[in-house]
Design an enzyme around this catalytic site. Structure first.
Site, PDB file in Angstrom:
ATOM      1  CG  ASP A 158      24.426  59.868  51.702  1.00 48.71           C
ATOM      2  OD1 ASP A 158      23.631  60.831  51.555  1.00 48.71           O
ATOM      3  OD2 ASP A 158      24.042  58.918  52.524  1.00 48.71           O
ATOM      4  CG  HIS A 204      21.376  66.369  47.158  1.00 49.81           C
ATOM      5  ND1 HIS A 204      20.610  66.519  45.957  1.00 49.81           N
ATOM      6  CD2 HIS A 204      21.409  65.062  47.384  1.00 49.81           C
ATOM      7  CE1 HIS A 204      20.236  65.271  45.293  1.00 49.81           C
ATOM      8  NE2 HIS A 204      20.608  64.514  46.687  1.00 49.81           N
ATOM      9  CB  THR A 231      40.250  65.638  42.336  1.00 47.57           C
ATOM     10  OG1 THR A 231      39.729  67.021  41.666  1.00 47.57           O
ATOM     11  CG2 THR A 231      40.272  64.551  41.199  1.00 47.57           C
TER      12      THR A 231
HETATM   13  P1  IMP Z   1      13.463  56.862  54.704  1.00 45.77           P
HETATM   14  O1  IMP Z   1      13.715  57.541  53.272  1.00 45.77           O
HETATM   15  O2  IMP Z   1      13.630  57.990  55.824  1.00 45.77           O
HETATM   16  O3  IMP Z   1      12.225  56.295  54.906  1.00 45.77           O
HETATM   17  O4  IMP Z   1      14.643  55.849  55.344  1.00 45.77           O
HETATM   18  C1  IMP Z   1      14.695  54.635  54.618  1.00 45.77           C
HETATM   19  C2  IMP Z   1      15.975  54.097  54.501  1.00 45.77           C
HETATM   20  O5  IMP Z   1      16.703  55.018  53.433  1.00 45.77           O
HETATM   21  C3  IMP Z   1      17.063  54.377  55.670  1.00 45.77           C
HETATM   22  O6  IMP Z   1      17.993  53.368  55.482  1.00 45.77           O
HETATM   23  C4  IMP Z   1      17.636  55.715  55.432  1.00 45.77           C
HETATM   24  O7  IMP Z   1      18.879  55.760  55.955  1.00 45.77           O
HETATM   25  C5  IMP Z   1      17.763  55.821  53.792  1.00 45.77           C
HETATM   26  N1  IMP Z   1      17.963  56.907  53.119  1.00 45.77           N
HETATM   27  C6  IMP Z   1      16.978  57.885  53.033  1.00 45.77           C
HETATM   28  N2  IMP Z   1      17.410  59.047  52.263  1.00 45.77           N
HETATM   29  C7  IMP Z   1      18.498  58.876  52.420  1.00 45.77           C
HETATM   30  C8  IMP Z   1      19.501  59.720  51.986  1.00 45.77           C
HETATM   31  O8  IMP Z   1      19.498  60.916  51.336  1.00 45.77           O
HETATM   32  N3  IMP Z   1      21.081  59.196  52.003  1.00 45.77           N
HETATM   33  C9  IMP Z   1      21.301  57.993  52.475  1.00 45.77           C
HETATM   34  N4  IMP Z   1      20.223  57.053  53.060  1.00 45.77           N
HETATM   35  C10 IMP Z   1      19.003  57.575  52.980  1.00 45.77           C
HETATM   36 MG    MG Z   2      22.990  62.848  51.288  1.00 39.10          MG
END
Ligand code: IMP
Ligand code: MG
Length: 332
Positions: free
Chosen positions: A13, A42, A320
């Site tokens: 993110d 994304h 920005t």
């Molecule tokens: P999983 O990838 O769904 O197994 O989640 C495992 C960890 O990765 C958790 O803490 C999710 O919140 C984090 N996570 C997975 N994909 C993303 C993403 O695209 N953005 C932020 N955190 C993610």
């Molecule tokens: Mg994201």
């Protein structure tokens, strides 16, 4: 070797979608390969519309860019069809025939398994799908009749494209602090998220990469469980204007101030050659919409300079505002 890898620096993110959409339009990318899976969203703002993409590469905004999903990726078939409809990219998207398929059962397992729930996974089923891949019982894209028109060999396509001097971008998902190997284990995702792994998922070797662009956000956020140094209370995050909800799951994001040590580590783990910095306007509202570095105040420039000093690489792109073109581009 016109090949750039985009990698996340923290817990995902960071705004990779925005940076990729800018590069697609500005550099007229010929190819963009998405890695990872449907758990990552994304966000792209283009011509007033917002897209939260789980499958389609963020470079879709440039209509001549060929969009690919790599062999190391996991495909949620319903989401794929929903997004190619929304982005109208049917005729220029391909999926590697060996990409894995995420099925409904994987999502159910992800949502009901106590251990996985405790990690705060997204519930999309990626961990259980990867388990199947490792066990070698996973369904692949080539096993799904509806995907027939989209099947390709991504490694061959992009390597030939690079040999022909085309511009290729490899789109990483999440951030390196969520890496299965280098992140805050066990509070990580089910794959390595570093630049090397992004190359591997696409089928490109390290000697073909001439640019690894790591994406920093001006403050840090994380969703799910696990450590977050100097975490702010939700109240403080709201006060500072840093409070966000996840583009994919709608969950509340935790937040913390920018961390120079973590940034340095992210540069090391990715062997990053340059950096992008997003949401500078959230940290310093006076920057909103700025398109030149000179328009920034000395205080803001000092912050950017601190990042460069700590990490040893240049911050070449600065976000920005939300739109793809809200960028200060300092590249030569
Ligand atoms: P999983 O990838 O769904 O197994 O989640 C495992 C960890 O990765 C958790 O803490 C999710 O919140 C984090 N996570 C997975 N994909 C993303 C993403 O695209 N953005 C932020 N955190 C993610
Ligand atoms: Mg994201």
């Amino acid at each position: 070797m016109p090949c750039t890898v985009i990698a996340g620096s923290f817990w995902g993110d960071e705004g990779k979608g925005k940076i990729i959409s800018y590069l697609a339009l500005k550099d007229k990318l010929d190819y963009c390969v998405r890695t990872g899976s449907v758990n990552a969203a994304h966000t792209v703002w283009f011509q007033g519309n917002r897209y939260a993409l789980h499958m389609v590469p963020a470079a879709f905004v440039y209509e001549k860019c060929r969009l690919l999903i790599g062999a190391g990726a996991n495909v949620n078939v319903a989401k794929f069809f929903e997004e190619i409809e929304a982005t109208k990219v049917k005729n220029r998207i391909g999926i590697d025939q060996q990409a894995s398929i995420i099925e409904e059962k994987h999502s159910t397992q992800d949502k009901t398994n106590t251990h996985l729930k405790g990690l705060g996974t997204t519930g999309w089923g990626v961990g259980p799908a990867v388990e199947e891949r490792v066990r070698r019982t996973a369904k692949l894209a080539k096993d799904i009749p509806e995907l027939k028109p989209y099947l390709t060999d991504v490694a061959t396509e992009v390597n030939s494209a690079m040999d022909a001097g085309k511009k290729v971008l490899l789109e990483g998902t999440q951030g390196v602090m969520l890496s299965l190997f280098h992140g805050t284990y066990p509070y990580v995702t089910s794959r390595d998220t570093s630049a090397s792994a992004i190359c591997s998922e696409a089928g490109v070797g390290p000697t073909k990469i001439n640019n690894v662009l790591v994406v920093f956000k001006s403050f840090i956020t994380r969703v799910g469980t696990g450590p977050l140094p100097s975490e702010l209370s939700k109240e403080e995050a709201v006060k500072r204007g840093w409070f966000e909800t996840a583009a994919g799951t709608g969950r509340e994001r935790r937040s913390a101030p920018f961390n120079f040590e973590l940034a340095k580590k992210a540069v090391m783990l990715n062997s990053a050659t340059e950096a992008a910095l997003t949401k500078l306007d959230v940290l310093y509202p006076e920057c909103k919409g700025a398109r030149t570095y000179d328009a920034l105040s000395n205080e803001v420039k000092r912050f950017v300079g601190e990042i460069e000093k700590h990490t040893g690489i240049s911050v070449v792109l600065i976000g920005t505002g939300p739109e793809a073109l809200d960028i200060i581009d300092r590249r030569k």
